[in-house]
Write a protein that holds these residues in place. Structure first.
Motif, PDB file in Angstrom:
ATOM      1  N   ALA A  21      23.998 -30.888  -8.207  1.00 24.01           N
ATOM      2  CA  ALA A  21      25.145 -31.326  -9.012  1.00 24.01           C
ATOM      3  C   ALA A  21      25.296 -30.469 -10.265  1.00 24.01           C
ATOM      4  CB  ALA A  21      25.001 -32.802  -9.384  1.00 24.01           C
ATOM      5  N   GLU A  22      24.183 -30.105 -10.896  1.00 22.17           N
ATOM      6  CA  GLU A  22      24.239 -29.236 -12.077  1.00 22.17           C
ATOM      7  C   GLU A  22      24.750 -27.852 -11.698  1.00 22.17           C
ATOM      8  OE1 GLU A  22      20.243 -29.262 -13.548  1.00 22.17           O
ATOM      9  OE2 GLU A  22      20.481 -31.167 -14.591  1.00 22.17           O
ATOM     10  N   LEU A  23      24.323 -27.357 -10.560  1.00 19.33           N
ATOM     11  CA  LEU A  23      24.775 -26.046 -10.093  1.00 19.33           C
ATOM     12  C   LEU A  23      26.278 -26.053  -9.835  1.00 19.33           C
ATOM     13  CD1 LEU A  23      23.985 -23.176  -9.232  1.00 19.33           C
ATOM     14  CD2 LEU A  23      23.600 -24.087  -6.932  1.00 19.33           C
ATOM     15  N   ARG A  24      26.777 -27.101  -9.211  1.00 19.54           N
ATOM     16  CA  ARG A  24      28.217 -27.195  -8.935  1.00 19.54           C
ATOM     17  C   ARG A  24      29.024 -27.212 -10.225  1.00 19.54           C
ATOM     18  NH1 ARG A  24      26.339 -30.462  -4.818  1.00 19.54           N
ATOM     19  NH2 ARG A  24      26.613 -32.360  -6.027  1.00 19.54           N
ATOM     20  N   GLN A  25      28.511 -27.867 -11.265  1.00 17.76           N
ATOM     21  CA  GLN A  25      29.223 -27.921 -12.539  1.00 17.76           C
ATOM     22  C   GLN A  25      29.217 -26.566 -13.238  1.00 17.76           C
ATOM     23  OE1 GLN A  25      27.339 -31.084 -14.712  1.00 17.76           O
ATOM     24  NE2 GLN A  25      28.675 -32.650 -13.829  1.00 17.76           N
ATOM     25  N   MET A  26      28.180 -25.791 -13.024  1.00 20.33           N
ATOM     26  CA  MET A  26      28.062 -24.502 -13.688  1.00 20.33           C
ATOM     27  C   MET A  26      28.976 -23.447 -13.056  1.00 20.33           C
ATOM     28  SD  MET A  26      24.648 -22.194 -14.226  1.00 20.33           S
ATOM     29  CE  MET A  26      24.568 -21.664 -12.528  1.00 20.33           C
ATOM     30  N   CYS A  27      29.228 -23.534 -11.764  1.00 18.89           N
ATOM     31  CA  CYS A  27      29.984 -22.499 -11.045  1.00 18.89           C
ATOM     32  C   CYS A  27      31.480 -22.748 -11.126  1.00 18.89           C
ATOM     33  CB  CYS A  27      29.551 -22.454  -9.594  1.00 18.89           C
ATOM     34  SG  CYS A  27      27.904 -21.747  -9.391  1.00 18.89           S
ATOM     35  N   PRO A  28      32.288 -21.685 -11.140  1.00 19.93           N
ATOM     36  CA  PRO A  28      31.874 -20.295 -11.073  1.00 19.93           C
ATOM     37  C   PRO A  28      31.172 -19.862 -12.352  1.00 19.93           C
ATOM     38  CG  PRO A  28      34.267 -20.430 -11.264  1.00 19.93           C
ATOM     39  CD  PRO A  28      33.750 -21.816 -11.169  1.00 19.93           C
ATOM     40  N   ALA A  29      30.160 -19.038 -12.162  1.00 15.88           N
ATOM     41  CA  ALA A  29      29.353 -18.591 -13.287  1.00 15.88           C
ATOM     42  C   ALA A  29      29.142 -17.083 -13.208  1.00 15.88           C
ATOM     43  CB  ALA A  29      28.001 -19.302 -13.289  1.00 15.88           C
ATOM     44  N   ILE A  30      29.044 -16.484 -14.389  1.00 17.20           N
ATOM     45  CA  ILE A  30      28.838 -15.037 -14.495  1.00 17.20           C
ATOM     46  C   ILE A  30      27.714 -14.799 -15.502  1.00 17.20           C
ATOM     47  CG2 ILE A  30      29.862 -12.867 -15.264  1.00 17.20           C
ATOM     48  CD1 ILE A  30      32.577 -14.022 -14.367  1.00 17.20           C
ATOM     49  N   ALA A  31      26.783 -13.943 -15.124  1.00 19.80           N
ATOM     50  CA  ALA A  31      25.726 -13.509 -16.049  1.00 19.80           C
ATOM     51  C   ALA A  31      25.880 -12.006 -16.246  1.00 19.80           C
ATOM     52  CB  ALA A  31      24.346 -13.833 -15.495  1.00 19.80           C
TER      53      ALA A  31
END
Length: 150
Positions: free
Chosen positions: A40-50
C-alpha cells in the motif's frame, strides 16, 4: 558544484516540469527512493522518480558526473501496462533535452540512454535514463610543496 548538487538540481527541475504531466502526481526524490514496507505504501509513492549521481569521470579537459534517473510506476493492466512507464520516461526525456542546459546550470553532455529492463516485477514497472552532466574542474593551482617540492 558537487555531483550531489547536480542530482538535487535536476530533481528540483523535474519536480517543476512533472506538474505538467497529465497522468498523476509524480513523486521525485534526489538520491534513493524511500524504502517501503508494505504494498500500500508503494502504491501511494508511485509514480516515483529518483535522481542520483552514479559516477564521476575526470580527464584533462572535462569532468562529468553520470546521472541516473530511476522511474517506477504501478499499473495493473496486463495488456498495456508497460505503456505507462514508456509515456513517463519519454515525457522526462523530452523535457530534459528541450531544457538543456537544465536550469541554465546543468549542461547535459551528448548522449542519453533510456532503458526498460526485460524482467519487470508486475504490477511495478521500472526504467531508467542515463546521461552525463559537465562539472566544473578545479583551477590548476599546483603547489610545489604538495607535489614533492621544497
Amino acid at each position: 558544484m558537487t555531483p550531489l548538487d547536480c542530482a538535487r538540481g535536476i530533481a528540483t527541475f523535474l519536480k517543476e516540469v512533472c506538474k505538467e504531466y497529465d497522468e498523476k502526481i509524480v513523486n521525485i526524490y534526489p538520491g534513493f527512493l524511500p524504502k517501503q514496507n508494505v504494498a500500500a505504501e508503494l502504491r501511494q509513492m508511485c509514480p516515483a522518480i529518483a535522481v542520483r549521481p552514479d559516477h564521476v569521470t575526470d580527464d584533462k579537459e572535462n569532468s562529468t558526473v553520470g546521472i541516473v534517473i530511476y522511474i517506477s510506476v504501478i499499473d495493473k493492466d496486463k495488456s498495456y501496462s508497460g505503456d505507462t512507464l514508456y509515456h513517463l520516461m519519454e515525457f522526462i526525456r523530452m523535457k530534459l533535452l528541450d531544457s538543456n542546459p537544465i536550469a541554465d546550470r546543468f549542461l547535459i553532455a551528448n548522449g542519453m540512454k533510456s532503458t526498460i529492463t526485460d524482467e519487470q516485477p508486475f504490477p511495478l514497472w521500472l526504467g531508467y535514463i542515463e546521461f552525463d552532466v559537465y562539472l566544473p574542474q578545479p583551477k590548476n593551482n599546483k603547489n610545489a610543496k604538495l607535489i614533492g617540492g621544497f
